[in-house]
Design an enzyme around this catalytic site. Structure first.
Site, PDB file in Angstrom:
ATOM      1  N   THR A 106       0.880  -1.174   0.000  1.00 31.50           N
ATOM      2  CA  THR A 106       0.000   0.000   0.000  1.00 31.50           C
ATOM      3  C   THR A 106       0.913   1.219   0.000  1.00 31.50           C
ATOM      4  OG1 THR A 106      -1.685  -1.178   1.261  1.00 31.50           O
ATOM      5  CG2 THR A 106      -1.854   1.224   1.185  1.00 31.50           C
ATOM      6  N   LYS A 181      -7.385   1.792  -3.376  1.00 30.16           N
ATOM      7  CA  LYS A 181      -7.092   1.354  -1.999  1.00 30.16           C
ATOM      8  C   LYS A 181      -7.320   2.516  -1.029  1.00 30.16           C
ATOM      9  CE  LYS A 181      -5.188  -0.969   1.488  1.00 30.16           C
ATOM     10  NZ  LYS A 181      -5.609  -2.198   2.099  1.00 30.16           N
ATOM     11  N   LYS A 249      -0.187   5.274   8.205  1.00 26.49           N
ATOM     12  CA  LYS A 249       0.539   5.448   6.936  1.00 26.49           C
ATOM     13  C   LYS A 249      -0.460   5.581   5.787  1.00 26.49           C
ATOM     14  CE  LYS A 249       1.717   1.830   4.874  1.00 26.49           C
ATOM     15  NZ  LYS A 249       1.306   0.965   3.763  1.00 26.49           N
TER      16      LYS A 249
HETATM   17  N1  NAP Z   1      -1.087  -6.588   7.476  1.00 21.25           N
HETATM   18  C1  NAP Z   1      -2.251  -6.324   6.912  1.00 21.25           C
HETATM   19  O1  NAP Z   1      -3.317  -6.702   7.415  1.00 21.25           O
HETATM   20  C2  NAP Z   1      -2.298  -5.580   5.588  1.00 21.25           C
HETATM   21  C3  NAP Z   1      -3.506  -5.541   4.881  1.00 21.25           C
HETATM   22  C4  NAP Z   1      -3.554  -4.875   3.656  1.00 21.25           C
HETATM   23  C5  NAP Z   1      -2.412  -4.228   3.169  1.00 21.25           C
HETATM   24  N2  NAP Z   1      -1.260  -4.259   3.908  1.00 21.25           N
HETATM   25  C6  NAP Z   1      -0.089  -3.555   3.361  1.00 21.25           C
HETATM   26  O2  NAP Z   1       0.834  -4.526   2.887  1.00 21.25           O
HETATM   27  C7  NAP Z   1       2.157  -4.037   3.094  1.00 21.25           C
HETATM   28  C8  NAP Z   1       2.943  -5.046   3.942  1.00 21.25           C
HETATM   29  O3  NAP Z   1       2.264  -5.241   5.172  1.00 21.25           O
HETATM   30  P1  NAP Z   1       2.731  -6.404   6.187  1.00 21.25           P
HETATM   31  O4  NAP Z   1       1.687  -6.433   7.242  1.00 21.25           O
HETATM   32  O5  NAP Z   1       3.073  -7.641   5.434  1.00 21.25           O
HETATM   33  O6  NAP Z   1       4.064  -5.725   6.778  1.00 21.25           O
HETATM   34  P2  NAP Z   1       5.263  -6.410   7.594  1.00 21.25           P
HETATM   35  O7  NAP Z   1       4.823  -7.666   8.247  1.00 21.25           O
HETATM   36  O8  NAP Z   1       5.849  -5.337   8.461  1.00 21.25           O
HETATM   37  O9  NAP Z   1       6.302  -6.789   6.449  1.00 21.25           O
HETATM   38  C9  NAP Z   1       7.012  -5.811   5.734  1.00 21.25           C
HETATM   39  C10 NAP Z   1       7.933  -6.515   4.764  1.00 21.25           C
HETATM   40  O10 NAP Z   1       8.650  -5.533   4.023  1.00 21.25           O
HETATM   41  C11 NAP Z   1      10.054  -5.743   4.171  1.00 21.25           C
HETATM   42  N3  NAP Z   1      10.730  -4.447   4.148  1.00 21.25           N
HETATM   43  C12 NAP Z   1      10.395  -3.333   4.825  1.00 21.25           C
HETATM   44  N4  NAP Z   1      11.247  -2.341   4.528  1.00 21.25           N
HETATM   45  C13 NAP Z   1      12.134  -2.838   3.631  1.00 21.25           C
HETATM   46  C14 NAP Z   1      13.236  -2.291   2.953  1.00 21.25           C
HETATM   47  N5  NAP Z   1      13.596  -1.008   3.124  1.00 21.25           N
HETATM   48  N6  NAP Z   1      13.915  -3.087   2.113  1.00 21.25           N
HETATM   49  C15 NAP Z   1      13.552  -4.365   1.927  1.00 21.25           C
HETATM   50  N7  NAP Z   1      12.512  -4.947   2.552  1.00 21.25           N
HETATM   51  C16 NAP Z   1      11.811  -4.179   3.391  1.00 21.25           C
HETATM   52  C17 NAP Z   1      10.196  -6.424   5.519  1.00 21.25           C
HETATM   53  O11 NAP Z   1      11.436  -7.102   5.593  1.00 21.25           O
HETATM   54  P3  NAP Z   1      12.045  -7.559   7.023  1.00 21.25           P
HETATM   55  O12 NAP Z   1      11.453  -8.911   7.301  1.00 21.25           O
HETATM   56  O13 NAP Z   1      13.496  -7.587   6.806  1.00 21.25           O
HETATM   57  O14 NAP Z   1      11.620  -6.515   8.040  1.00 21.25           O
HETATM   58  C18 NAP Z   1       8.995  -7.374   5.451  1.00 21.25           C
HETATM   59  O15 NAP Z   1       9.270  -8.488   4.632  1.00 21.25           O
HETATM   60  C19 NAP Z   1       2.038  -2.657   3.738  1.00 21.25           C
HETATM   61  O16 NAP Z   1       2.122  -1.675   2.754  1.00 21.25           O
HETATM   62  C20 NAP Z   1       0.662  -2.704   4.373  1.00 21.25           C
HETATM   63  O17 NAP Z   1       0.085  -1.410   4.503  1.00 21.25           O
HETATM   64  C21 NAP Z   1      -1.175  -4.934   5.083  1.00 21.25           C
END
Ligand code: NAP
Length: 302
Positions: A106, A181, A249
């Site tokens: 997102t 979104k 965010k």
């Molecule tokens: N969680 C939800 O329910 C949900 C629902 C809809 C949309 N989203 C969206 O989906 C996205 C991911 O959400 P998530 O919940 O999966 O987040 P998350 O669990 O915090 O995972 C983030 C991922 O991104 C990687 N990452 C972050 N910064 C990075 C960088 N600078 N370089 C390389 N890798 C990086 C992290 O790697 P590391 O493992 O090394 O930290 C991890 O694999 C977000 O944009 C969020 O808004 C989430």
């Protein structure tokens, strides 16, 4: 809209970013029969994924995407996305000509347009494809995926995205997926605040709130949030789900876009402030339904 149910041809797919969402999404691709290579900044998570599912992992985005027909990614925000896409070790440096990059982060519509243009310059394709449905949607492979980009690139990737998407829809040109979104998040912000006020009010009035929600959820007040979060809001449980930090965010993206296009989002702006108060109460990682906690604090019932 595409709702793929028939088997899709096996492709070489790379997945970058194995967080809460990406980890199970990449798993669905492998289970659908694709050859999958994953990359994660924290390498241990990529190794864990390979142990659980099979497939392969690589040390950099550029290495992971070599030979891939489709590259999917799900990282945190605009800058995270740039850092895995651009530069010598970035995905665009390693992708073969005509391959498609699908971004599930997102992020802003601006970064989608910027990376779309960078991809076209390199003879690649870029589709912005943020998701809705949360962690459960990713685990169960039933996400709603909103896409922006060229129609032919979308048509090429849509069947593959069906591995974790129940509805995969092209909304319009580059950035349109991210804008859709934002519409989704604007709807949710006001709704969760309304549900919080309603449950807090009902509890203060001494009502049997599980019974009340069961009744009104059959009428015009019904919602996904009431279905999936009503009981946990009554119980004051927030240690799961979609984190307040992520929601802030997302609302920041909505408010910035609204400022650009001259639209007023008064309720969204207010709810964003309320989420700021939830963060100050220690709720950065709590589910977004924790808005009700703030109301309980205000009336001394937390
Ligand atoms: N969680 C939800 O329910 C949900 C629902 C809809 C949309 N989203 C969206 O989906 C996205 C991911 O959400 P998530 O919940 O999966 O987040 P998350 O669990 O915090 O995972 C983030 C991922 O991104 C990687 N990452 C972050 N910064 C990075 C960088 N600078 N370089 C390389 N890798 C990086 C992290 O790697 P590391 O493992 O090394 O930290 C991890 O694999 C977000 O944009 C969020 O808004 C989430």
């Amino acid at each position: 809209m595409t709702s793929p149910t028939s088997p899709t041809p096996a492709l070489r797919v790379a997945f970058l970013g194995l967080g809460v969402m990406g980890y199970p999404m990449a798993g669905h691709l492998l289970r659908a029969g694709h050859t999958v290579t994953v990359y994660n900044r924290t390498a241990a998570k990529a190794q864990q994924w390979v142990k659980e599912y099979g497939g392969a992992c690589a040390a950099t985005p550029a290495a992971a995407v070599r030979d891939a027909d489709i590259v999917a990614a799900c990282v945190g925000n605009d800058n995270d996305l740039r850092s895995i896409v651009l530069g010598e070790q970035g995905a665009f440096a390693g992708m073969k000509a005509d391959a498609v990059f699908v971004d599930h982060t997102t992020a802003s519509a601006d970064v989608a347009r910027e990376l779309y243009a960078a991809a076209r310059e390199k003879g690649l394709h870029f589709v912005d494809a943020p998701v809705s449905g949360g962690e459960a949607g990713a685990r169960n492979g039933v996400l709603t995926i909103m896409c922006g980009g060229d129609a032919p690139a979308f048509e090429r990737v849509a069947p593959t995205l069906g591995a974790y998407g129940r509805a995969v829809t092209r909304i319009g040109e580059a950035g349109a997926g991210q804008l859709a979104k934002m519409v989704n998040q604007i709807c949710i912000a006001g709704l969760v605040q309304g549900l919080s006020e309603a449950i807090n009010f009902g509890q203060r009035a001494g009502l049997d709130m599980p019974l009340v929600l069961d009744v009104i959820n059959k009428g015009a007040a019904a919602s996904w949030q009431m279905d999936n979060r009503g009981q946990t809001m009554i119980d004051g449980k927030f240690d799961f789900g979609f984190a307040v930090d992520w929601m802030r965010k997302d609302l920041g993206l909505c408010l910035a876009e609204a400022q650009r296009n001259g639209v007023s989002l008064p309720v969204t702006a207010l709810v964003d402030q309320f989420y700021g108060e939830v963060q100050a109460l220690g709720g950065s990682r709590w589910d977004t339904s924790s808005l009700i906690h703030r109301l309980r604090v205000l009336c001394g019932k937390a």
